[in-house]
Motif scaffolding. Structure first.
Motif, PDB file in Angstrom:
ATOM      1  N   ILE A  48       1.099  -1.215  -0.183  1.00 24.57           N
ATOM      2  CA  ILE A  48      -0.110   0.264  -0.174  1.00 24.57           C
ATOM      3  C   ILE A  48       0.849   1.332  -0.349  1.00 24.57           C
ATOM      4  N   CYS A  49       0.873   2.026  -1.322  1.00 29.48           N
ATOM      5  CA  CYS A  49       1.498   3.199  -1.051  1.00 29.48           C
ATOM      6  C   CYS A  49       1.010   4.345  -0.147  1.00 29.48           C
ATOM      7  N   GLU A  50      -0.420   4.740  -0.429  1.00 27.15           N
ATOM      8  CA  GLU A  50      -1.219   5.293  -1.073  1.00 27.15           C
ATOM      9  C   GLU A  50      -2.646   5.286   0.665  1.00 27.15           C
TER      10      GLU A  50
ATOM     11  N   LYS B 133       3.079   6.361   1.240  1.00 22.75           N
ATOM     12  CA  LYS B 133       3.866   5.741   2.247  1.00 22.75           C
ATOM     13  C   LYS B 133       5.576   6.374   1.519  1.00 22.75           C
ATOM     14  N   ASP B 134       5.493   7.109   0.086  1.00 24.71           N
ATOM     15  CA  ASP B 134       6.737   7.409  -0.059  1.00 24.71           C
ATOM     16  C   ASP B 134       7.030   9.346   0.136  1.00 24.71           C
ATOM     17  N   GLU B 135       5.965  10.133  -0.222  1.00 23.58           N
ATOM     18  CA  GLU B 135       5.770  10.760  -0.604  1.00 23.58           C
ATOM     19  C   GLU B 135       5.400  11.601   1.245  1.00 23.58           C
TER      20      GLU B 135
ATOM     21  N   SER C 119       3.546   9.534   8.177  1.00 20.00           N
ATOM     22  CA  SER C 119       4.009   8.491   6.820  1.00 20.00           C
ATOM     23  C   SER C 119       3.709   7.022   7.121  1.00 20.00           C
ATOM     24  N   LEU C 120       3.093   6.309   5.785  1.00 19.99           N
ATOM     25  CA  LEU C 120       2.626   5.302   6.191  1.00 19.99           C
ATOM     26  C   LEU C 120       3.562   4.234   6.205  1.00 19.99           C
ATOM     27  N   ARG C 121       4.692   4.535   6.219  1.00 22.69           N
ATOM     28  CA  ARG C 121       6.248   3.355   6.344  1.00 22.69           C
ATOM     29  C   ARG C 121       6.124   3.619   8.310  1.00 22.69           C
ATOM     30  N   THR C 122       5.606   4.276   8.925  1.00 27.04           N
ATOM     31  CA  THR C 122       5.515   4.612  10.016  1.00 27.04           C
ATOM     32  C   THR C 122       4.066   4.507  11.016  1.00 27.04           C
TER      33      THR C 122
END
Lengths: 508, 508
Positions: free
Chosen positions: A69-71, A102-104, A109-112
């Motif tokens: 999932i990136c957004e 995730k990357d913007e 952030s979705l990374r977190t």
């Protein structure tokens, strides 16, 4: 009484509130909570994270490049509308998109959000809600922990504070799904008498002062209360009662579990338009919302439970607990060794909704203000139809609720031909009337007519703590909990059925 | 042994598995679980919902028109890519949008996902995962309940099955965050010996047959095991061991808690390309994935815990428990009176991802297949670098893991100049070597060099159940858990530090 307000927007800090009153909260912990150890793996990490740049080959956390999932985005009402709830309902308003990446860049952030985290929730989200707390309640120093909603939070508090054999205090009619959840833990309930304004402080004090530890076991050290739109009675505690209850809690060293999911749904608020203009909705709403127990908690004895269930959606399963740092740490340890932290989807949504690209705190409070108006409209419709279709007969009456979702309808059974008030109780404190039987008959009659109201007996707490003063709660179950949260049609149709059925019930 | 496979895609059904073996699972319940009552409010609704068209004025559920979310979107990899994980990582692949709506048609409406629901989760999502179960495990009749991931599920199982004073069985090195979570409930752990292939069945049987209830308390009735990529040892149980362990569990009436978060990350799979062509990825993967305990559970004694944490993202906080109908009902009652149902955001996402507009089950299994290849690539890189930089010295060795995320690195301390093997144990079963001290020294040396590996001592379960056969686990903590889930750079840099540091440790 002196209330000390040391507003702070951080989630951890100096123990000003606690140091002042020197309350020892360790005595309130259950044996289970005392025995709980910190996660040994996380302890290793506390050591390891001292040194920046350290390579982690220890943990089995999937790398964010493998999250599929990136957004994530949510389409929500624009908060720029004059009355956002009305615009949203009518489908005429503008929409906003609350987006996480995730990357913007974004607020969280979705990374977190999609990684493992601490049980208490992500710092950014906790700080956001601590800030909301500060603006609304100005509590003495407290810590915010996220929860999965108030059922999750409350049942965790039961495990945190209750040992088998303990008695906890509660309103005599209360949210029985929760009080029942405590029973298998061996917790007994000591119900406190209520009137139309909610819990009666003098009965609370009497219960504590007359408590006989020899016959009743340990004196209660926890009060579970729903101060706004009390479930099921719909009553909202006055400031005077809150102050009196807090004083009693202070005198008897009681922890107050302030379960307040309906807090943000208040009616007849005199919101100052110029305050809105000058300082925004948050300040204007804070000026008129009720004073919470948390706001007066200079001892640190309140664990306040807030939820997004009633103001966003129940399926969010997200809320927050505000408590003193000591209890918060113990609560977080329980979360770490049970449900773990709340889902990243909800945390990311809240972070963006309250963030600079979303509604912000003030936009959120504008939504709340608009929501209050809508629920007030439904309450008014309900009470209007109720007066016409039901109360006009004289067989039922109801107080006008100041907040929330519920109306507590009294059935005036004393006017019923078959009402009997001279039964001999089968047990001490048992009923002396046939109230329960008649109410059961009426409940079934309503069901046959196609209407469900919740009978008071579902919420009645029978005292099993061995008190000598008999409560006879079975004689006071002549109430139904009704809700005005449905559509206008539901309200009209439901109350029409109710009015017709109650007339039949009384007259035939 | 006969395994009976009666595949079924419904979540409730005829008790074929259970009737056949007549196991009485009520004896396995904790006192708490036995004392738990159904939610009285939900009981009322069971009565009320008999009649269609009934008007609900009973419940305080916000109307969906007031949910401030009308659409939820997730941008995910397109599953049409040849190798979706590689395309996703490189940013070259197509993307799909997984969308849910409140007022437009979709697989699972947000009206439902954002409302209150049953603790076990929404039927559509449970059925989706029951279908996945059937295709992979073909279990005898079982029920699927959603969880908030395996920590939530497992700790609920502890409360469901464990009373204070009970001893549960586990691998002698295990995920201590979870075993520690059971300690405050009064559960003791009886560790079972392991070798490079995981739990040793003969030691399990010996432990049970030699159990002395007079001195050790109640014989264990629960086994907690991680069959794939066992945490921390990385071992994966062979089919022979699984069958032997299941037989022992059957003979001694043990409930198996099959905690299997790494199940879908298997390596060196010989996936048949023509099966993929003919029947799709699900069938092809099911043919080569390991046989789970659930798949052989004709008694209904397995509670299998699956999770999306390792295959989607940990922050999802979503998983599923598969168990017999009796235990599932008790588990769901615990969920109803604690965390409540999992969040609607995750349930809606899973419903759409597996639905006709999303990846579908087969697309999901294609992602899994692609993910296995990527993790296998990382494992191979890790093992290559490990051989060059670390094992070449002879000071450390490691088995090649068949699944998951972990490598269990043995430090060959017997070659260390200061190794001593003639200490007198300070307690029965205590260490006879200075292994723990040397490992502690090495851990700190690695930390100083900027690398964290998890020391075996963090995961070692010291036997406190009063067994006479001393385990001397302190002599076997000469291992580190390392993970290969990081980036290639992390693997190379980390193992370079490790190789250099271990040489210093042994040679100076």
């Amino acid at each position: 009484m002196v209330f000390i307000h040391s507003t702070t927007s951080v989630t951890q800090g100096v123990d000003t509130g606690l140091k002042r009153s020197h309350v020892d909260f360790s005595r309130h912990l259950s044996l289970e909570a005392r025995a709980r150890l910190p996660n040994p793996i996380k302890s290793i990490w506390k050591v390891a994270q001292v040194k920046p740049g350290t390579i982690n080959m220890g943990n089995g956390d999937p790398h964010h490049s493998l999250y599929p999932i990136c957004e994530m985005n949510f389409v929500v009402p624009s908060i720029d509308e004059h009355d956002p709830v009305q615009s949203w309902r009518s489908g005429t308003g503008e929409q906003d998109v609350i987006a996480s990446f995730k990357d913007e860049p974004c607020t969280l952030s979705l990374r977190t959000a999609f990684a493992y985290g601490a049980g208490a929730g992500l710092k950014l989200v906790r700080d956001t809600l601590a800030d909301l707390n500060d603006r609304i309640h100005s509590p003495p120093n407290h810590t915010v922990s996220l929860s999965l909603g108030n059922a999750d939070a409350l049942t965790k508090c039961f495990r945190l504070l209750g040992d088998p054999g303990d008695s906890f205090l509660c309103e005599e009619f209360t949210f029985s799904a929760m009080t029942n959840a405590a029973l298998p833990l061996g917790i007994k309930w000591a119900p406190i008498r209520m009137d139309k304004d909610g819990l009666i402080p003098s009965d609370l004090e009497r219960t504590l002062s007359e408590w006989n530890e020899a016959t009743q076991g340990k004196r209660p050290h926890v009060l579970y209360t729903i101060p706004c739109s009390q479930n099921p009675t719909g009553s909202t505690l006055s400031l005077e009662r809150r102050q009196e209850i807090y004083r009693i809690a202070h005198d008897w060293d009681i922890v107050i579990l302030e379960d307040d999911p309906y807090y943000f749904l208040q009616f007849d608020l005199d919101v100052n338009q110029s305050t809105i203009q000058e300082y925004g909705y948050t300040r204007a709403m804070a000026d008129v919302l009720p004073r919470s127990f948390l706001s007066m908690d200079y001892d640190g004895r309140v664990m306040r439970l807030d939820s997004f269930s009633k103001i966003v959606a129940p399926g969010m399963r997200l809320g927050w607990v505000t408590s003193n740092n000591f209890l918060a740490e113990k609560l977080d340890m329980l979360t770490d060794s049970s449900s773990q932290h709340p889902h990243g989807m909800g945390q990311a949504f809240i972070a963006e909704l309250f963030g600079s690209e979303g509604w912000g705190v003030d936009g959120f409070m504008k939504w709340i203000s608009s929501l209050c108006s809508e629920y007030q409209r439904r309450r008014d419709l309900f009470m209007d139809v109720f007066r016409q279709k039901v109360a006009s007969s004289g067989f039922a009456t109801a107080e006008v609720p100041k907040s929330g979702m519920f109306v507590w309808i009294r059935i005036n059974l004393e006017h019923h031909a078959r009402f009997s008030s001279s039964q001999t109780p089968t047990a001490p404190g048992g009923p002396t009337t046939n109230t329960a039987d008649l109410m059961d008959e009426l409940f079934k009659k309503l069901l046959d007519s196609g209407l469900v109201l919740m009978p008071a007996s579902t919420f009645a707490i029978v005292d099993r703590t061995g008190r000598t003063s008999a409560s006879h709660i079975g004689d006071r179950v002549n109430f139904f909990r009704a809700t005005f949260v449905g559509t206008d049609e539901t309200i009209r149709d439901g109350l029409t059925i109710f009015g017709r059925t109650i007339e039949e019930f009384f007259c035939f």
